[in-house]
Scaffold this active site. Structure first.
Site, PDB file in Angstrom:
ATOM      1  N   ASP A 142      -6.142  -2.563  -1.228  1.00 11.86           N
ATOM      2  CA  ASP A 142      -7.339  -2.277  -1.793  1.00 11.86           C
ATOM      3  C   ASP A 142      -7.016  -2.400  -3.161  1.00 11.86           C
ATOM      4  O   ASP A 142      -5.871  -2.536  -3.791  1.00 11.86           O
ATOM      5  CB  ASP A 142      -6.177  -0.612  -1.679  1.00 11.86           C
ATOM      6  CG  ASP A 142      -5.253   0.268  -2.435  1.00 11.86           C
ATOM      7  OD1 ASP A 142      -4.052  -0.676  -2.349  1.00 11.86           O
ATOM      8  OD2 ASP A 142      -5.358   1.389  -2.676  1.00 11.86           O
ATOM      9  N   GLU A 200      -3.139   2.135  -0.847  1.00 12.52           N
ATOM     10  CA  GLU A 200      -1.743   2.206  -2.306  1.00 12.52           C
ATOM     11  C   GLU A 200      -1.813   3.370  -3.326  1.00 12.52           C
ATOM     12  O   GLU A 200      -1.320   3.957  -3.877  1.00 12.52           O
ATOM     13  CB  GLU A 200      -1.016   1.671  -2.475  1.00 12.52           C
ATOM     14  CG  GLU A 200       0.036   1.514  -3.453  1.00 12.52           C
ATOM     15  CD  GLU A 200       0.333   1.312  -4.533  1.00 12.52           C
ATOM     16  OE1 GLU A 200       1.589   1.929  -4.966  1.00 12.52           O
ATOM     17  OE2 GLU A 200      -0.487   1.149  -5.538  1.00 12.52           O
ATOM     18  N   GLU A 201      -2.712   3.795  -3.797  1.00  8.10           N
ATOM     19  CA  GLU A 201      -3.871   3.833  -4.758  1.00  8.10           C
ATOM     20  C   GLU A 201      -3.563   5.016  -5.228  1.00  8.10           C
ATOM     21  O   GLU A 201      -4.176   5.617  -5.800  1.00  8.10           O
ATOM     22  CB  GLU A 201      -4.567   2.406  -5.802  1.00  8.10           C
ATOM     23  CG  GLU A 201      -4.044   1.566  -6.549  1.00  8.10           C
ATOM     24  CD  GLU A 201      -3.469   1.175  -7.399  1.00  8.10           C
ATOM     25  OE1 GLU A 201      -3.304   1.942  -7.884  1.00  8.10           O
ATOM     26  OE2 GLU A 201      -2.686   0.253  -7.897  1.00  8.10           O
ATOM     27  N   HIS A 210      -4.351  -2.051 -14.304  1.00  5.99           N
ATOM     28  CA  HIS A 210      -5.515  -0.672 -14.721  1.00  5.99           C
ATOM     29  C   HIS A 210      -6.592  -1.466 -15.739  1.00  5.99           C
ATOM     30  O   HIS A 210      -7.126  -0.415 -15.560  1.00  5.99           O
ATOM     31  CB  HIS A 210      -4.576   0.318 -14.454  1.00  5.99           C
ATOM     32  CG  HIS A 210      -4.220   0.726 -12.278  1.00  5.99           C
ATOM     33  ND1 HIS A 210      -4.010   2.654 -12.678  1.00  5.99           N
ATOM     34  CD2 HIS A 210      -3.181  -0.366 -11.639  1.00  5.99           C
ATOM     35  CE1 HIS A 210      -3.004   2.173 -11.620  1.00  5.99           C
ATOM     36  NE2 HIS A 210      -2.649   0.609 -11.096  1.00  5.99           N
TER      37      HIS A 210
END
Length: 405
Positions: free
Chosen positions: A80, A138-139, A363
């Protein structure tokens, strides 16, 4: 055997780079992955693997059954992206507004597809089964790992490995951590209910804003006075909202934040202390309160035997001087859920390279990594999986500097 497999994996490097870049151009954020799992499934099916789709929602699982009986190992990659605008000026820049692969999941996916391709070519020589876990979301909280496990992705699996490229570590290095490796992630939400009124008459109100501010202060004593100094933890209030004008005392206030711990005992201590402090602080002020504490990811706990195995395999791939034991990470990773079911280990591989401007943190809108890390993660996966399945027979002969079966 490993020398040939490593050489074959190197031959696939241009193909894997293109897969990574195609995913990078077309990111799909957590729980909105549609085309990405389709591409993954199609690739694995083309290799002749048994493939399950829609696992836990959007996950993809491929099964490579070796020609010889043996144990079962799972290898995991996430796919993702994040809701971040890509600010890099590269040919493979995200083409989707407000979305980008800012954490390396595209590289993880390409890497594991290459591992599947190389190992599928020696299927009959493999003693056991290799399960390729391609995880969605996952995030997010909760992440996709829980749902995939509930849907049986670890059924029959004996051990699980995972990896992450790290932009702050130089390319050509690897890092392992034995025992607790990442912090557990818990989130809390607090809603204080008071009695509002005119700013000139505070005595006729129950000030929700002041009460919420007192909570922020009181929470800070939990780590320093409730948690043993021999243990590690962090408690952060990330947001507080109340009121809108200068002369009105608001009747409500809300705050929210996160707690990071490693061991379960400390996790329990903090949750219980927060409940007590919240209730007593609001009672003292005459306010009522709603307190919601949500446990998300537990801590990654890396099995000692499997961590030792990956440490040695990484030395074969990168050289002893380029493999180190890292400190525990305060970030969270839902790979930890797999380790609550079966033992395993999670390792890191460097992807930083100033010459490629791969220097930004995960990020970040300009995040990128050196794609050579594809080779490093892939070879460690291959070597680790075969060493495990062969009970250590497939290994490197350090005296002869060669690989033996």
């Amino acid at each position: 055997m490993l020398d040939k497999l490593f050489a074959r994996y190197e031959e696939l490097y241009p193909e894997l780079v293109e897969i990574r870049r195609e995913l990078h151009r077309n990111p799909e954020i957590s729980n909105e992955e549609v085309e990405t799992p389709k591409k993954i499934a199609a690739y694995l099916i083309e290799l002749g693997l048994d493939v399950r789709t829609g696992v836990g929602g959007r996950g993809v699982v491929g099964y490579l059954k070796g020609g010889k009986p043996g144990k079962t190992i799972a290898l995991r990659a996430d796919f993702d992206a994040l809701p971040i605008q890509d600010e890099k000026q590269v040919e493979y820049k995200s083409q989707v507004a407000g979305a980008m692969h800012a954490c390396g999941h595209d590289l993880h996916t390409a890497t594991l597809l290459g591992v599947a391709k190389v190992l599928s070519e020696i299927k009959e020589e493999i003693p056991g089964t290799i399960v390729f876990l391609h995880q969605f979301a996952e995030e997010t909280t909760p992440g996709g790992a829980q749902f995939m496990i509930e849907d049986g992705c670890l059924d029959g699996v004996d051990v699980v490995y995972g990896a992450h490229v790290m932009s702050h570590e130089p390319v050509g290095t690897a890092q392992v951590i034995e025992g607790y490796a990442s912090s557990a992630q818990d989130d809390f939400y607090v809603e204080v209910q008071g009695v509002g009124g005119h700013g000139a008459s505070p005595h006729m109100t129950v000030d929700a804003l002041v009460t919420a501010c007192q909570l922020v202060v009181n929470y800070q004593q939990i780590i320093s006075r409730r948690v043993s100094p021999m243990r590690q933890a962090a408690l952060t209030v990330g947001a507080i909202h109340s009121g809108s004008v200068t002369n009105i005392i608001p009747d409500t206030a809300s705050l929210k934040g996160t707690v990071r711990t490693f061991d379960e005992e400390t996790r329990d201590v903090i949750e219980n202390a927060m409940q007590q402090v919240t209730a007593s602080t609001c009672e003292a002020a005459g306010a009522t309160v709603k307190f919601n504490y949500i446990r998300d990811c537990p801590s990654i706990f890396n099995d000692a035997t499997e961590t030792d195995r990956i440490r040695e395999v990484a030395k074969w791939v990168l050289g002893t001087e380029n493999v180190s034991d890292a400190e525990k990470m305060t970030g969270s990773e839902d790979f930890a859920f797999y380790q609550q079911v079966v033992p395993g280990t999670y390792f890191m591989v460097g992807g930083g390279n100033p010459q490629l401007n791969a220097v930004y943190p995960h990020h970040h809108p300009k995040f990128d990594v050196d794609e050579l890390s594809i080779q490093h993660i892939g070879k460690i996966f291959i070597g680790g999986a075969l060493n495990y399945l062969s009970d250590g027979e497939i290994k490197k002969d350090l005296k002869k500097n060669s690989v033996l079966l």
